[in-house]
Design an enzyme around this catalytic site. Sequence first.
Site, PDB file in Angstrom:
ATOM      1  CB  SER A 556      18.237 -45.956  -5.402  1.00 51.67           C
ATOM      2  OG  SER A 556      19.347 -45.532  -6.166  1.00 51.67           O
ATOM      3  CE1 TYR A 569      17.564 -50.072  -9.440  1.00 51.21           C
ATOM      4  CE2 TYR A 569      18.383 -47.814  -9.431  1.00 51.21           C
ATOM      5  CZ  TYR A 569      18.294 -49.056  -8.833  1.00 51.21           C
ATOM      6  OH  TYR A 569      18.918 -49.285  -7.637  1.00 51.21           O
TER       7      TYR A 569
HETATM    8  N1  LIG Z   1      24.336 -51.589  -5.351  1.00 50.26           N
HETATM    9  C1  LIG Z   1      24.028 -50.297  -5.332  1.00 50.26           C
HETATM   10  O1  LIG Z   1      24.842 -49.432  -5.567  1.00 50.26           O
HETATM   11  C2  LIG Z   1      22.644 -49.865  -5.026  1.00 50.26           C
HETATM   12  C3  LIG Z   1      22.380 -48.513  -5.041  1.00 50.26           C
HETATM   13  C4  LIG Z   1      21.108 -48.073  -4.744  1.00 50.26           C
HETATM   14  C5  LIG Z   1      20.138 -49.000  -4.450  1.00 50.26           C
HETATM   15  N2  LIG Z   1      20.417 -50.319  -4.466  1.00 50.26           N
HETATM   16  C6  LIG Z   1      19.326 -51.236  -4.169  1.00 50.26           C
HETATM   17  O2  LIG Z   1      19.743 -52.154  -3.165  1.00 50.26           O
HETATM   18  C7  LIG Z   1      19.021 -53.366  -3.343  1.00 50.26           C
HETATM   19  C8  LIG Z   1      20.003 -54.514  -3.333  1.00 50.26           C
HETATM   20  O3  LIG Z   1      20.867 -54.411  -4.392  1.00 50.26           O
HETATM   21  P1  LIG Z   1      22.271 -55.140  -4.489  1.00 50.26           P
HETATM   22  O4  LIG Z   1      23.185 -54.136  -5.046  1.00 50.26           O
HETATM   23  O5  LIG Z   1      22.642 -55.803  -3.244  1.00 50.26           O
HETATM   24  O6  LIG Z   1      21.953 -56.173  -5.652  1.00 50.26           O
HETATM   25  P2  LIG Z   1      21.980 -57.768  -5.692  1.00 50.26           P
HETATM   26  O7  LIG Z   1      21.636 -58.141  -7.087  1.00 50.26           O
HETATM   27  O8  LIG Z   1      23.242 -58.279  -5.131  1.00 50.26           O
HETATM   28  O9  LIG Z   1      20.803 -58.156  -4.764  1.00 50.26           O
HETATM   29  C9  LIG Z   1      19.471 -58.121  -5.185  1.00 50.26           C
HETATM   30  C10 LIG Z   1      18.809 -59.392  -4.754  1.00 50.26           C
HETATM   31  O10 LIG Z   1      17.440 -59.308  -5.049  1.00 50.26           O
HETATM   32  C11 LIG Z   1      17.005 -60.562  -5.528  1.00 50.26           C
HETATM   33  N3  LIG Z   1      15.808 -60.414  -6.344  1.00 50.26           N
HETATM   34  C12 LIG Z   1      15.700 -59.902  -7.588  1.00 50.26           C
HETATM   35  N4  LIG Z   1      14.433 -59.981  -8.002  1.00 50.26           N
HETATM   36  C13 LIG Z   1      13.721 -60.543  -7.011  1.00 50.26           C
HETATM   37  C14 LIG Z   1      12.367 -60.892  -6.856  1.00 50.26           C
HETATM   38  N5  LIG Z   1      11.476 -60.686  -7.820  1.00 50.26           N
HETATM   39  N6  LIG Z   1      12.000 -61.459  -5.691  1.00 50.26           N
HETATM   40  C15 LIG Z   1      12.895 -61.699  -4.727  1.00 50.26           C
HETATM   41  N7  LIG Z   1      14.186 -61.394  -4.816  1.00 50.26           N
HETATM   42  C16 LIG Z   1      14.595 -60.822  -5.961  1.00 50.26           C
HETATM   43  C17 LIG Z   1      18.175 -61.080  -6.318  1.00 50.26           C
HETATM   44  O11 LIG Z   1      18.110 -62.474  -6.473  1.00 50.26           O
HETATM   45  C18 LIG Z   1      19.345 -60.621  -5.467  1.00 50.26           C
HETATM   46  O12 LIG Z   1      19.744 -61.597  -4.542  1.00 50.26           O
HETATM   47  C19 LIG Z   1      18.251 -53.228  -4.621  1.00 50.26           C
HETATM   48  O13 LIG Z   1      16.920 -52.826  -4.348  1.00 50.26           O
HETATM   49  C20 LIG Z   1      18.958 -52.101  -5.315  1.00 50.26           C
HETATM   50  O14 LIG Z   1      18.143 -51.402  -6.245  1.00 50.26           O
HETATM   51  C21 LIG Z   1      21.658 -50.767  -4.753  1.00 50.26           C
END
Ligand SMILES: NC(=O)c1ccc[n+]([C@@H]2O[C@H](COP(=O)([O-])OP(=O)(O)OC[C@H]3O[C@@H](n4cnc5c(N)ncnc54)[C@H](O)[C@@H]3O)[C@@H](O)[C@H]2O)c1
Length: 679
Positions: A556, A569
């Site tokens: 991130s 986080y």
């Molecule tokens: N959306 C953003 O702006 C953003 C920014 C920086 C980083 N990220 C990172 O990108 C990644 C994906 O995020 P997203 O925005 O698509 O969120 P999202 O919630 O749509 O996807 C996350 C997925 O991870 C799964 N998950 C959660 N805990 C889990 C576990 N213990 N085991 C297996 N699966 C698990 C959830 O069920 C979900 O499907 C994350 O690591 C997030 O921190 C997102």
Amino acid sequence: MTDLTPAQQLVARSNRLGADPKNTNYAGGNTSAKGTETDPVTGQPVELLWVKGSGGDLGTLTEKGLAVLRLDRMRALVDVYPGLDREDEMVAAFDYCLHGKGGAAPSIDTAMHGLVDAPHVDHLHPDSGIAIATAADGPSLTQQAFGDKVVWVPWRRPGFQLGLDIAEIKEKNPQAIGCILGGHGITAWGDTSEEAEANSLWIIDTAAAYIAEHSKAEPFGPALEGYGALAADERRAKAAALAGTIRGIASADRPMVGHFTDADVVLDFLASAEHPRLAALGTSCPDHFLRTKVKPLVLDLPSDASVEDAKARLKELHTAYREDYQGYYDRNATPDSPAIRGADPLIVLVPGVGMFSFGKDKQTARVAGEFYVNAINVMRGAEGLSTYAPIDESEKFRIEYWALEEAKLQRMPKPKPLASRIALITGAAGGIGKATAKKLAAEGACVVIADLNLEKAQAAAAEIGGADVALGVAADVSDEVAVQAALDEAVLAFGGVDLVVNNAGLSLSKSLLDTTGEDFDLQHRVMAKGSFLVSKAAARVMIDQEMGGDIIYISSKNSVFAGPNNIAYSATKANQAHQVRLLAAELGAHGIKVNGVNPDGVVQGSGIFASGWGANRAAVYGVEEKDLGKFYAQRTILKKEVLPEHIANAVYVLCGPDMTHTTGLHVPVDAGVAAAFLR
Ligand SMILES: NC(=O)c1ccc[n+]([C@@H]2O[C@H](COP(=O)([O-])OP(=O)(O)OC[C@H]3O[C@@H](n4cnc5c(N)ncnc54)[C@H](O)[C@@H]3O)[C@@H](O)[C@H]2O)c1
Ligand SMILES: [Zn+2]
């Protein structure tokens, strides 16, 4: 029936025959019909031949898969046929016999269908028929099993001459309904489509009944002490533990996708005394050699051999296999033979455990396994009645390295950039993970979607493609046992793993004073520990494969950017980011690259934003939640909103064919946030 055109009758008959695996192997055999239509050019009747074209399967044949030839012109080729040594030239001549646009490309077997003087002809590869065709005393068995209704045709490579041979046999044996083609399969004919079908089925069923009645009790010999099947869960665990090594063996020359089966037919074969001798004799039917290679690699250790011993022995056997295959090529190649296509096995048999089969994609790998099951059935039948005696090595080579086959391979479309690669993406049921899985699959990879909820993981997989492309598995990445089980499922489904995306995550936005110990632990369990566990389990497979690989962390912007209300986080994101550097340094020795992507502000499609984080962030910034994406865009240097697809594209670039020399890197995908610039 009579109101169907000859082509429609042919398609219906082919689909019926192809639907039952006892009748022919996948994509094996071909069928034809002859009939009269009005020539649109002359207004006169014209005799036509509809015949299944090159490629495709009888079970799913449509009219588009038929080649349509003018029978008078096709038969006129007999007068210009230059003889056996130039028979391959006749395939090009078929193009001059096509009627109209001609439909599908005529196959090598077109001559047999056109030259045999019967309105309907079926050529099939049934296990029961091939068992008799590959028995040492096939000619007398044919006589005993079928009387004079079916005639023996000695082995000859498919082509124009084989067509002439069969046509002559039919003419000289008016009572015959078909023939056994030595080393190969069967051909049957009839005056009507129904009659041809009935004759084909009669030969297939009569052969099977004859084998059932006359076979010796143990065609593969007595049980081999210590080689019996392991219990179902033990053999799957051992198969998963060996999969990486075995895929590496099959992929020394080029990367392969794998398929595993522990079907009884395979386990029974491996549990019998004669399996080493029979496996070494190799397969027989012409369409087997490209799919399974001449022979499999067979592990010569008992079922309870340790995983370590099995791996070590498999590597020794691989070296021997490659030398043996090179010898086969060198003994048989002529100056105009195509270059050797790689010396690795396509079938690997492990006693007590099962069979691994390989191909350039999942479907090809699965069909290679089906073909070896056909080969086992053929060997059982032949050994039950007599002795299994496949065609000579030199003939096998002439088929495997046939110029016409080589031309077909050369015509295949260029593979996609990630073809033959297997990706596992965690947290891919939605958001960034699903977009990444879609992108990697679109570029040719097989993808495994791991997420907490099985139904959601499977639904995402189904959106991407069928079982040959995408698999959904349930796994909580913070649970070591569940992570190993997910990796096991992935390697048993596709043979191994090459690309791992640590994407699973969740997000709590709380101030230091509001963050509980459990909040902190949860964030770290899922992201820091979860990606550590996934990287560890995947690296074990990758190291065994010796094929390199990629591990990509979706960390991130917050791994480097410091803001309020983010202690748990952002700290665990920083942990993930440093895992990238640590593992890049450690795994480089195995050719494994480790990189990261730093997204920011991906609101659309993100479950994290939908489940409270978005509302919280919107409140912090004083905007409406629905406008959060646009708000983030305005904070960026490029003033663009970041979508899940943009993260997916960055993942693809990092593991795709162009970034081959980069490891330990983080790529920001945030539309430009100066405070998070890396330096
Ligand atoms: N959306 C953003 O702006 C953003 C920014 C920086 C980083 N990220 C990172 O990108 C990644 C994906 O995020 P997203 O925005 O698509 O969120 P999202 O919630 O749509 O996807 C996350 C997925 O991870 C799964 N998950 C959660 N805990 C889990 C576990 N213990 N085991 C297996 N699966 C698990 C959830 O069920 C979900 O499907 C994350 O690591 C997030 O921190 C997102
Ligand atoms: Zn054939």
